[in-house]
Every structure is written in C-alpha cells, then in structure tokens.
Design a protein around this motif. Structure first.
Motif, short mmCIF file in Angstrom:
data_model
loop_
_atom_site.label_atom_id
_atom_site.label_comp_id
_atom_site.label_asym_id
_atom_site.label_seq_id
_atom_site.Cartn_x
_atom_site.Cartn_y
_atom_site.Cartn_z
N VAL A 274 0.55 -1.37 0.21
CA VAL A 274 -0.10 -0.16 -0.02
C VAL A 274 0.85 1.39 0.04
N ASN A 275 1.97 1.12 0.65
CA ASN A 275 2.72 2.31 1.05
C ASN A 275 3.82 2.49 -0.19
N ASN A 276 3.69 1.63 -1.09
CA ASN A 276 4.87 1.55 -2.42
C ASN A 276 6.29 1.48 -1.72
N ILE A 277 6.57 0.70 -0.97
CA ILE A 277 8.14 0.58 -0.72
C ILE A 277 8.42 -0.63 -1.08
N PRO A 278 9.64 -1.03 -1.17
CA PRO A 278 10.32 -2.39 -1.70
C PRO A 278 9.65 -3.47 -0.88
N SER A 279 9.14 -4.78 -1.48
CA SER A 279 8.62 -5.73 -0.83
C SER A 279 8.64 -6.91 -1.70
N ILE A 280 8.79 -8.01 -1.13
CA ILE A 280 9.25 -9.35 -1.64
C ILE A 280 7.80 -10.01 -2.55
N VAL A 316 13.13 5.25 -4.18
CA VAL A 316 14.22 4.61 -3.59
C VAL A 316 15.36 4.12 -4.49
N PRO A 317 16.37 3.92 -4.01
CA PRO A 317 17.49 3.24 -4.85
C PRO A 317 17.04 1.84 -4.91
N LEU A 318 17.35 1.03 -5.93
CA LEU A 318 17.08 -0.40 -6.07
C LEU A 318 17.91 -1.16 -4.92
N ALA A 319 16.89 -1.83 -4.31
CA ALA A 319 17.22 -2.75 -3.04
C ALA A 319 18.38 -4.00 -3.33
N SER A 320 18.71 -4.33 -2.30
CA SER A 320 19.79 -5.57 -2.04
C SER A 320 18.94 -6.79 -1.42
N VAL A 321 19.69 -7.95 -1.85
CA VAL A 321 19.09 -8.99 -1.29
C VAL A 321 20.02 -9.81 -0.49
N ALA A 322 19.87 -10.47 0.70
CA ALA A 322 20.69 -11.25 1.40
C ALA A 322 20.02 -12.68 1.56
N VAL A 323 20.90 -13.68 1.84
CA VAL A 323 20.31 -15.02 1.96
C VAL A 323 21.15 -15.66 3.00
N ALA A 324 20.41 -16.27 3.91
CA ALA A 324 21.26 -17.05 5.07
C ALA A 324 20.79 -18.52 5.14
N LYS A 379 22.31 -0.27 0.90
CA LYS A 379 23.49 -0.25 1.60
C LYS A 379 23.58 -1.41 2.48
N GLY A 380 22.45 -2.24 2.41
CA GLY A 380 22.54 -3.55 2.90
C GLY A 380 22.00 -3.44 4.56
N ILE A 381 21.87 -2.29 4.72
CA ILE A 381 21.51 -2.09 6.33
C ILE A 381 19.96 -2.08 6.68
#
Length: 413
Positions: A274-280, A316-324, A379-381
């Motif tokens: 709804v808020n138009n922020i990055p989401s999976i 916003v700039p293009l997001a980053s992804v992390a996997v654990a 920035k991955g934070i």
C-alpha cells in the motif's frame, strides 16, 4: 606513527542508578520516624564508567532488563543518576520515548516550539528550522491541531522530525534505527545515516546484532546493570549471540515460531504494498533444477539456486538481497549479500527487481537446514522485510565426515 588523540563527547565516571522499593506503604512512614532504611535498593545501573569519543558510533547491547534504557536515559538527562559524574560536550538529541515532551492539548506547532525550547533553542532558532521540521514530518494541516487528535503514525513523525532537526552533536537511539511505517521508515533511516556520515557521535541501542555490527565502531555489552564486555563489534557480538543461543531451550518449537513469523510477514507485506516501498513478491528455491519448499541435497554434488523477485518501490534506490542458511537451533551457518559481494541487482521486463544466487556443489555435511531471505536497502542495512524459512533442505552424504561443512583440503607428504 603518532597516535591521534580524539576529543571526548561523553565521559561517565562511576554512574549508578538505583530505586527504593518499599514492600509496604507503612514502611515509608517508619523510615521517616526512625531514620532507619525500610526499603530494598533495586540497582538498574551499577558503577558504570565509560568514555565516548566525538564522531564515534557506540553500540549498546544486552538482554531485557540489562540496564540499556536506563543508561541512555541518564545520558539524555531524562533520568538523574544516583551516584557518579557525567560530562557531555555538545547538544544531545535522544530518540527514546518519542514525543514524551509533547503536551496533548497543544497543537503540533506549539509542541515544536515547546520541544525546541526544552532542548535549549531560542525562538529565532526554532523559526529557522520550523519549515524543515514540518516538511519532513508530512502531517499537513494537522500541524495546527492538538496532538491528542493525531494518529500514532503522525505523532511519531512529528516527534522524530523535531528530535533530528535541532542540529545535535550527539544522537541517542533506543531500539529502532528507523521509526514510523512505510516510506517514512526509509526516510527516517536515511536521516540517521546522514548523521553518521556527518561524523556525529551516535549511541545506538538495538536487538538487531546485524545493524549494530554494521553501524558501530565499538560495542558495550550490559548485563545486570554493569558492563560485561566492551570492544570491537565482531568480538563482543560473537560472544553475546553465543550466550543467547546457549540460553534458548532446545525443545522450543521452531515450527510454531515460523508460523508466527509468516503471519507477521503477510501483514507487513500488505502494508508495504500500500505504501509503495520495496517488498518481496516471490522466493523460489530449487535443488538441481527442481523447485520446492523442501529438498534433499547430496553433499558436494547438488546445486542450490535461490531466485527472488521483488517490487522496487517508489523514490528509493534499487534494493539489495541477502540469503542466510541456518541450522534448526537458529545458528546461521553461512550467508551471502549482494551488497557485500559488490553485486548490483537488475530488473526484469515487468519492472520487478530480480536476484539470483547459486550455491554450487553445496559443501554442507549431513543435517537439516533452513534458508532465509532478506530484502534490504541499497546499503544492505535497513531491512524492508524478510522471509523466514523460505525453504528447508536435508543434506545427505556418503562419507563419514562430521561437522557442518566440508572445507577444501589436501594431505601433504
């Protein structure tokens, strides 16, 4: 080489904070008439000494009740210490209980001037920043209405904006790196990062060990109101997280925890769209080309591939992804992040962000593992959202090696 002597922003010597606990109300009267104590002393902070250099980012960690909030409140002068001395060089802004100084019957504008005056600003100083405060808070005409009519979101926005626009030399942050919801959460995160980039002194208290390690120059670990350990983030955090891991009962149900996480994730996902922020949008995990949620893996043979598709959001700039990858007890075995690997993600024809990660010939040894995915800022934070246990896989092996992972090695003559 000559050592650089840094100026001190905060100096604490022997700071304690204790409270008097009376089991019965009559004990207070007894104490007055007899002159003898009838209370128990509850110590929230014990003989704590600490120096913080100008421009340093100091992390404060510890379990609930360790004394973290007490320490930060004493430093921000919202609590008086019971003993000891504090020297502070510079104006402090504290993001503790946002809006604690707001009067509910006063308008937002009146509260801006009240909060500014409490921080030592005169009317001209507040006039100068007022426009920036209002623009950042994004509450529109509500600025002229009593704050008791505000939603919780508007209240937090205005309080955060005031706290970060008084041009402090020292910023104290308790528990949350960013506040509010939706796009404002990212906006507040950027604001705090600006303080860090400007060389401001920051005290950052959080339960997110990842953020503490990434942001801080030094970490202090509080336990039972006293400093247990202080030093480099990686050293302190490693010892702290190991202690937490050992304290968690092994019979704790991971399945039930995962159910709660999934429900929470779905609620947050609906809000973020709804808020138009990055989401999976989608997480797809495959082993040797076969998609699924549960996989069987042959150690050192199977290829594990992770595909993540996400909405890029707006502004916003293009997001980053992390996997654990973690074990059943929650211990992370390994992780990979696009930012730390120097990879800039791309978008597909539909305009969605895409991340593809391959673990070739997975060298994990026999056991059950889970895979988590996180969508972070460029920035991955800052965490936009995460999917816990996006996939589960059981690793089988032919050899008799023991442990978690098989490392490359060779026998020498």
């Amino acid at each position: 080489m000559e050592s650089v002597i840094k100026e001190t922003a905060i100096s604490m010597q022997g700071i304690s904070k204790y409270y008097k606990y009376y089991e019965k109300e009559i004990d207070r009267a007894k104490e007055i008439f007899t002159g003898r104590p009838f209370y128990q002393k509850i110590e929230a902070l014990k003989e704590t000494s600490l120096d913080v250099s100008k421009g340093e980012v100091l992390g404060v960690i510890g379990q609930n009740g360790a004394g973290k909030s007490t320490l930060l409140k004493v430093l921000s002068k919202t609590l008086l210490p019971s003993t000891g001395e504090i020297e502070i060089n510079g104006r402090i802004a504290a993001l503790l209980e946002l809006g604690a100084s707001f009067h509910p019957d006063m308008t937002g504008k009146e509260n801006v001037y009240l909060s500014g005056a409490i921080q030592g600003l005169n009317t001209k100083d507040i006039d100068r920043i007022y426009g920036e405060v209002i623009d950042f808070a994004e509450i529109g005409d509500f600025i002229n209405r009593p704050v008791k009519t505000y939603s919780s979101g508007m209240f937090v926005r205005l309080a955060f904006s005031v706290a970060t626009h008084i041009d402090p030399e020292i910023l104290i942050i308790d528990e949350a790196l960013s506040v509010g919801d939706g796009a404002f959460s990212r906006k507040s995160f950027d604001r705090i990062m600006d303080f860090k980039d400007a060389g401001k002194t920051i005290l950052f208290c959080s339960h997110s060990m990842y953020q503490v390690e990434v942001l801080c120059d030094r970490v202090v670990w509080l336990e039972n109101g006293a400093i247990r350990k202080m030093g480099k983030p990686v050293e302190v955090i490693t010892e702290y997280t190991e202690l937490l891991r050992m304290a968690v009962p092994k019979e704790e149900s991971i399945a039930s925890t995962n159910k709660v996480e999934k429900e929470k994730f779905q609620n947050e996902l609906d809000e973020k769209k709804v808020n138009n922020i990055p989401s999976i949008r989608e997480v797809r995990v495959s082993a040797d080309g076969v998609d699924g949620k549960v996989h069987k893996i042959d150690s050192e043979k199977s290829n594990l591939e992770v595909n993540v598709i996400f909405d890029i959001g707006e502004g916003v700039p293009l997001a980053s992804v992390a996997v654990a990858i973690s074990r059943g007890d929650g211990r992370i075995i390994t992780s990979a992040g696009s930012v730390h690997d120097g990879v800039t993600l791309s978008t597909n024809e539909a305009g969605h962000g895409v991340a593809k990660l391959l673990f070739p010939q997975l060298p994990l040894l026999r056991g059950n593992y889970f895979l988590d995915v996180a969508l972070l800022c460029e920035k991955g934070i800052h965490l936009y959202e995460s999917v816990r246990q996006a996939a589960e896989f059981n690793v089988e092996q032919k050899g008799l090696e023991r442990g978690i992972v098989k490392l490359p090695h060779e026998w020498l003559e």
